[in-house]
Design an enzyme around this catalytic site. Structure first.
Site, mmCIF file in Angstrom:
data_model
loop_
_atom_site.group_PDB
_atom_site.id
_atom_site.type_symbol
_atom_site.label_atom_id
_atom_site.label_comp_id
_atom_site.label_asym_id
_atom_site.label_seq_id
_atom_site.Cartn_x
_atom_site.Cartn_y
_atom_site.Cartn_z
ATOM 1 C CG ASN A 180 6.792 -1.768 2.945
ATOM 2 O OD1 ASN A 180 6.383 -0.987 2.912
ATOM 3 N ND2 ASN A 180 5.775 -2.570 2.690
ATOM 4 C CG ASP B 57 5.998 -4.356 0.613
ATOM 5 O OD1 ASP B 57 4.642 -4.935 0.376
ATOM 6 O OD2 ASP B 57 6.316 -4.774 1.322
ATOM 7 C CE1 TYR C 66 -1.872 -7.840 5.134
ATOM 8 C CE2 TYR C 66 -2.947 -10.054 4.997
ATOM 9 C CZ TYR C 66 -2.103 -8.703 4.504
ATOM 10 O OH TYR C 66 -1.123 -8.486 3.417
ATOM 11 C CD GLU D 129 3.918 -11.851 3.780
ATOM 12 O OE1 GLU D 129 3.088 -12.281 2.529
ATOM 13 O OE2 GLU D 129 3.214 -10.852 4.930
ATOM 14 C CG HIS E 156 6.240 -11.543 -0.048
ATOM 15 N ND1 HIS E 156 6.406 -10.584 0.153
ATOM 16 C CD2 HIS E 156 4.181 -10.825 -0.082
ATOM 17 C CE1 HIS E 156 6.069 -9.500 0.668
ATOM 18 N NE2 HIS E 156 4.701 -9.536 0.552
ATOM 19 C CD1 TRP F 154 -0.631 -4.848 11.213
ATOM 20 C CD2 TRP F 154 0.791 -5.220 9.865
ATOM 21 N NE1 TRP F 154 -1.146 -4.615 9.496
ATOM 22 C CE2 TRP F 154 -0.408 -4.921 8.989
ATOM 23 C CE3 TRP F 154 2.367 -6.029 9.016
ATOM 24 C CZ2 TRP F 154 -0.043 -5.165 7.750
ATOM 25 C CZ3 TRP F 154 2.282 -5.892 7.986
ATOM 26 C CH2 TRP F 154 0.894 -5.352 6.222
ATOM 27 N NE ARG G 138 -4.151 -10.934 0.174
ATOM 28 C CZ ARG G 138 -3.573 -11.064 0.814
ATOM 29 N NH1 ARG G 138 -1.850 -10.869 0.949
ATOM 30 N NH2 ARG G 138 -3.624 -9.410 1.429
ATOM 31 C CG HIS H 139 -3.935 -9.023 -3.643
ATOM 32 N ND1 HIS H 139 -3.407 -8.278 -2.216
ATOM 33 C CD2 HIS H 139 -2.766 -9.686 -3.856
ATOM 34 C CE1 HIS H 139 -2.256 -9.171 -2.270
ATOM 35 N NE2 HIS H 139 -2.105 -9.477 -3.385
HETATM 36 O O1 KDG Z 1 5.229 -5.268 3.863
HETATM 37 C C1 KDG Z 1 4.287 -6.278 3.918
HETATM 38 C C2 KDG Z 1 3.366 -6.408 2.922
HETATM 39 O O2 KDG Z 1 4.479 -7.272 2.346
HETATM 40 C C3 KDG Z 1 2.421 -7.558 3.533
HETATM 41 O O3 KDG Z 1 2.075 -7.479 4.700
HETATM 42 C C4 KDG Z 1 2.009 -8.215 2.226
HETATM 43 O O4 KDG Z 1 1.608 -10.214 3.489
HETATM 44 C C5 KDG Z 1 1.182 -9.360 2.519
HETATM 45 C C6 KDG Z 1 1.193 -10.452 0.694
HETATM 46 O O5 KDG Z 1 0.959 -11.682 1.367
HETATM 47 O O6 KDG Z 1 1.398 -9.593 0.238
HETATM 48 MG MG MG Z 2 1.002 -12.097 3.787
#
Ligand code: KDG
Ligand code: MG
Length: 402
Positions: free
Chosen positions: A37, A316, A159, A262, A312, A402, A147, A122
């Site tokens: 990504n 993306d 986030y 991840e 993960h 981030w 989640r 999610h």
């Molecule tokens: O490209 C970054 C994302 O895949 C990430 O931020 C997603 O943290 C993530 C998750 O747990 O799915």
């Molecule tokens: Mg994550």
């Protein structure tokens, strides 16, 4: 059998994907996901300029040797870009081998250990009310694990939260957007969020939360301890753990299970975490962690320490990775859970998939190989668009994770 050609398909049905297609002299081809990504073109270039010319003429059946060629044989080992390329090559070779043997991939990985794959959904809310509403929506769809991410009063960008009611998608067109973050407000608020969610949904729903690398080790220990009464399935990436030893502090203070990795791309990111049993789930996905060949070794290593997989699976990662992960999860003994963030409908114009969601679980059909195909004509209708992940700053302007 020989590899005759390979090409990289970059497309953007709603978001960017990079797919490697390897062709053989027997008319069989294999697909691998090479999406990283915000860095898509670096992997595409590495594959096209450096890997593909060396692949042509090789026997695609020699998967381990080809893996070693692109890992050990490349002096500059590891790193996200090159490991994503190695992963894509590896995935495509396993796809070819399974198609040649006319069998679904999981059969080559040990056969079935289970019938269906537990997945987590999610639910994110700009505020607590919305987080509760969206959790209820996922529960109604049948998810057994959710989640939960929630906006934090006073924090510009928590986030995993959207403010425009669109599905969550962190990469944005153009240069990286800048976000603003405050850990102390987050730490004060998030236990209230999980208190409320437990109160509304009871004890049996599996709850997960992603800290996204934003705590120091001692802050993470406090958070894990304060969330303990709410019995999370896992707390993800509590710290940025380049320093694996820092996870010891969390273990010393709480029994909240921890999932990490991840952003990892090799077993060497995990050695201390696994051997000291500092985590409970490995997150490193097939598309970034060296493909099926390397993850088989990492998952087996983790299994001896009672650590399970929890790959993960954000949007993306392409449908090729998701399908390969379902095969992998079907076969291994120490499967834990799979992240499942359904791709938007338009992705289905390009990728033809063979998995289905039902009542909290994913299953995959018995098509040979990974079972996903790409429609290249459709892919050409969705050209690449530059999109980047955000950069994060603390409220005083300091650059942060981030
Ligand atoms: O490209 C970054 C994302 O895949 C990430 O931020 C997603 O943290 C993530 C998750 O747990 O799915
Ligand atoms: Mg994550």
């Amino acid at each position: 059998m020989k590899i005759t050609d390979a090409r990289v398909i970059v497309c953007s049905p709603g978001r960017n994907f990079v797919t490697l297609k390897i062709f053989t002299d027997q008319g069989i081809y294999g697909l691998g996901d090479a999406t990283l990504n915000g860095m898509e073109k670096s992997v595409a270039t590495y594959l096209t300029e450096y890997c593909i010319p060396a692949l042509i003429g090789k026997d695609p059946g020699n998967i381990e040797d080809i893996w070693q060629y692109f890992y050990r044989g490349v002096y500059w080992r590891r790193g996200a870009v090159s490991m994503t390329a190695v992963s894509a090559i590896d995935m495509a070779l396993w796809d070819i081998k399974a198609k040649l043997l006319d069998t679904p991939l999981y059969n080559l990985l040990g056969g079935r250990s289970r019938d269906r794959i537990l997945v987590y959904a999610h639910a994110n809310g700009a505020n607590l009310g919305e987080a509760v509403e969206n959790t209820a929506r996922e529960v109604e769809k049948g998810f057994k694990a959710v989640r939960v991410q929630c906006g934090i009063p006073g924090v510009g960008n928590a986030y995993g939260v959207v403010t425009d009611k669109k599905p969550y998608e962190p990469a944005k067109r153009g240069l990286p957007p800048e976000e603003i973050w405050d850990t102390s407000l987050y730490l004060n608020y998030i236990p209230k969020v999980f208190g409320k969610i437990r109160e509304v949904f009871g004890n049996d729903l599996h709850l997960l939360h992603d800290v996204h690398h934003r705590c120091t080790p001692i802050e993470a220990a406090r958070l894990a301890k304060e969330l303990e009464p709410f019995h999370l399935f896992w707390l993800e990436d509590p710290v940025a753990c380049e320093l694996q030893e820092s996870l010891r502090l969390i273990r010393q203070h709480s029994t909240t299970p921890v999932a990490v990795g991840e952003v990892f791309n090799s077993v060497f990111d995990y050695t201390t975490l696994i051997t000291e049993q500092l985590i409970d789930y490995i997150r490193m996905p097939l598309s970034h962690g060296g493909g099926i060949t390397h993850l088989q070794k990492v998952a087996a290593f983790a299994s001896f320490y009672h650590i399970a997989t929890g790959f993960h699976g954000a949007t993306d990662l392409s449908p090729v990775t998701l399908a390969a992960a379902i095969h992998f999860n079907t076969a291994i003994n120490n499967f834990g859970i799979q992240e499942y963030m359904p791709h938007s409908e338009v992705v289905g114009d390009v990728f033809k998939t063979n998995y289905k969601f039902e009542n909290g679980f994913l299953t995959i059909d018995d098509s040979p190989g990974i079972g996903v195909d790409i429609d290249e004509k459709a892919a050409a209708r969705y050209p690449y668009i530059t999109a980047r992940l955000p950069v994060n700053r603390k409220s005083d302007g300091t650059l942060f994770n981030w």
